[in-house]
Structures are given as C-alpha cells and as structure tokens.
Design a protein around this motif. Structure first.
Motif, PDB file in Angstrom:
ATOM      1  N   GLU A 120       0.976  -1.195   0.045  1.00  0.00           N
ATOM      2  CA  GLU A 120      -0.004  -0.007  -0.021  1.00  0.00           C
ATOM      3  C   GLU A 120       0.935   1.294   0.076  1.00  0.00           C
ATOM      4  O   GLU A 120       0.529   2.307  -0.690  1.00  0.00           O
ATOM      5  N   THR A 123       2.089   1.710  -3.734  1.00  0.00           N
ATOM      6  CA  THR A 123       1.151   2.422  -4.759  1.00  0.00           C
ATOM      7  C   THR A 123       0.764   3.828  -4.391  1.00  0.00           C
ATOM      8  O   THR A 123       0.240   4.486  -5.266  1.00  0.00           O
ATOM      9  N   SER A 124       1.153   4.214  -3.072  1.00  0.00           N
ATOM     10  CA  SER A 124       0.699   5.669  -2.907  1.00  0.00           C
ATOM     11  C   SER A 124       1.826   6.509  -3.205  1.00  0.00           C
ATOM     12  O   SER A 124       1.791   7.730  -3.397  1.00  0.00           O
ATOM     13  N   GLU A 146      -7.593  -5.590 -11.305  1.00  0.00           N
ATOM     14  CA  GLU A 146      -9.096  -4.661 -10.711  1.00  0.00           C
ATOM     15  C   GLU A 146      -8.665  -5.014  -8.840  1.00  0.00           C
ATOM     16  O   GLU A 146      -9.187  -4.208  -8.101  1.00  0.00           O
ATOM     17  N   LYS A 149      -6.249  -2.440  -7.461  1.00  0.00           N
ATOM     18  CA  LYS A 149      -6.912  -1.274  -7.439  1.00  0.00           C
ATOM     19  C   LYS A 149      -7.937  -0.974  -6.235  1.00  0.00           C
ATOM     20  O   LYS A 149      -7.902  -0.074  -5.644  1.00  0.00           O
ATOM     21  N   ALA A 150      -8.635  -2.123  -5.882  1.00  0.00           N
ATOM     22  CA  ALA A 150      -9.559  -2.144  -4.819  1.00  0.00           C
ATOM     23  C   ALA A 150      -8.701  -2.155  -3.502  1.00  0.00           C
ATOM     24  O   ALA A 150      -9.090  -1.587  -2.724  1.00  0.00           O
ATOM     25  N   ARG A 151      -7.772  -3.106  -3.522  1.00  0.00           N
ATOM     26  CA  ARG A 151      -7.050  -3.321  -2.119  1.00  0.00           C
ATOM     27  C   ARG A 151      -6.279  -2.273  -1.744  1.00  0.00           C
ATOM     28  O   ARG A 151      -6.116  -1.835  -0.469  1.00  0.00           O
ATOM     29  N   ARG A 153      -5.572   0.796  -3.759  1.00  0.00           N
ATOM     30  CA  ARG A 153      -5.812   2.108  -4.380  1.00  0.00           C
ATOM     31  C   ARG A 153      -4.670   2.344  -5.673  1.00  0.00           C
ATOM     32  O   ARG A 153      -4.240   3.378  -5.629  1.00  0.00           O
ATOM     33  N   ARG A 155      -2.697   2.717  -8.659  1.00  0.00           N
ATOM     34  CA  ARG A 155      -2.930   3.568 -10.279  1.00  0.00           C
ATOM     35  C   ARG A 155      -1.873   2.644 -11.157  1.00  0.00           C
ATOM     36  O   ARG A 155      -0.734   2.349 -11.034  1.00  0.00           O
TER      37      ARG A 155
END
Length: 204
Positions: A120, A123-124, A146, A149-151, A153, A155
């Motif tokens: 996480e 991805t940030s 998908e 993206k959901a778990r 966030r 991009r």
C-alpha cells in the motif's frame, strides 16, 4: 516534472528482454527516462548466491550505455541490509518531489505484489506499469489489476508487450553448461561475462 520509469531487479545478468520491456514502457507511457536499479540484498532471494553489486552494476551500465534515455541508479546496491521497494520509492520521492515515478514490472511480479513489503505504501508513491500478458493468463491478469486497484488504491497502466522467453536463470544455466547465450544478452555484456568467467562452474 519528469516521468521516470523504474526498472528494478537483480539483473543477474541483465538481458535483452529487460531492455525490450523498458523500451516498451518508455514509448507507451511517454516516459522521459528509465532508471535501471540493481537490487542490493533482496529479501526474496536471500538464499541465492549472487555476484556483487559492483559486478551487476557494471553489466547494467554496459547494456544501456548507448541509449540516452536509459540511466543507471545505484540507490539500492548502496543501501545496507535487505532491499525493499517501499523504502526505495520513499527515498526517491523525497529526493525528487517534482517527478512522477512509474514502477515497471512483469506479469509474474504483479501476481506476487500483494505479498511484497508494504504494497500500500508502494502504490501511494508511484504508478505501477504492468506488462501485458496476451493470450494465456490474460483474464487472470486483468482480474488481478482490479484487485490491486481495490485493495491498494493502485494506479496502474497496462503496457502492451509480448513477453520474451528469456530469463536470467535460463542464461546462467546455459553458460554453466557451456551453451552459447550470446543472442539473449547485449553484446557488451557478453564480453564482460566471458572476460570475468561469470556463471561458469569455476565461478560458482
């Protein structure tokens, strides 16, 4: 602001598929540069015998020397202890706050991404550039995207690319058996490997 692609990996050794993937990402994502970052001590490969960071850095520099938008980055091989992508991205975004980073990975790496250290946080701090896998496995890869993206966030940009049947482990095995792997490796790297006797039974 520069758009910078990050190609991490052991590069043991760097090969033509690495360069092709970086080129595909450069063109498709409209990147300004692609930085090649040999890993230091990867916690995922802690049981492998790997040439020194200096040796792997030499090979990367030789492989990319004639491509003006490919750059070498020694951030990870200089860092002591285990190498974590989350830490690398935190350092890079602190050093270059105006730039935008794209972390490039193949489909196999993408499937293991949920198990990486602090996904996480990764991805940030960056956009994930995932290489497309046409045909077999395409449905699973799209489902994974998908999920990421959901778990997390995340991009994500899916980069069109026909994966090549080349791997560093295959090249090491071929050289150890005395087979010729010259067509799989950039020419300057071939000379370096021979000059230094890398991956031969005597070397290991």
């Amino acid at each position: 602001m520069a758009k910078i692609g990050l190609m991490g990996g052991t590069f043991n050794p760097i090969h033509n598929a690495h360069l092709a993937l970086a080129q595909a990402a450069y063109e498709y994502c409209g990147l300004d540069q692609v930085w090649f970052m040999p890993s230091g001590r990867s916690y995922l490969k802690k049981d492998m015998v790997i040439p020194s960071g200096e040796v792997r850095a030499d090979m990367v520099k030789l492989a990319i020397r004639d491509i003006p938008y490919f750059y070498f980055c020694d951030l990870e091989i200089k860092r002591p202890g285990n190498t974590y992508t989350a830490d690398t991205l935190a350092e890079l975004t602190s050093l270059y706050p105006e730039d935008e980073f794209y972390f490039l990975m193949g489909a196999d790496s993408a499937f293991s991404f949920p198990h990486w250290y602090l996904p996480e946080k990764i991805t940030s701090l960056c956009i994930l550039g995932i290489v497309n896998r046409p045909g077999k496995g395409q449905k699973e890869l799209l489902a994974l995207i998908e999920e990421l993206k959901a778990r997390f966030r995340a991009r994500i940009i899916l980069i069109p690319f026909h994966e090549q049947p080349i791997s560093s482990s295959l090249i090491r095995e071929m050289i150890a058996k005395g087979d010729v792997a010259d067509n799989l490796i950039p020419e300057p790297v071939v000379g370096y490997i021979r000059q230094n006797g890398l991956y031969t039974p005597e070397y290991t």
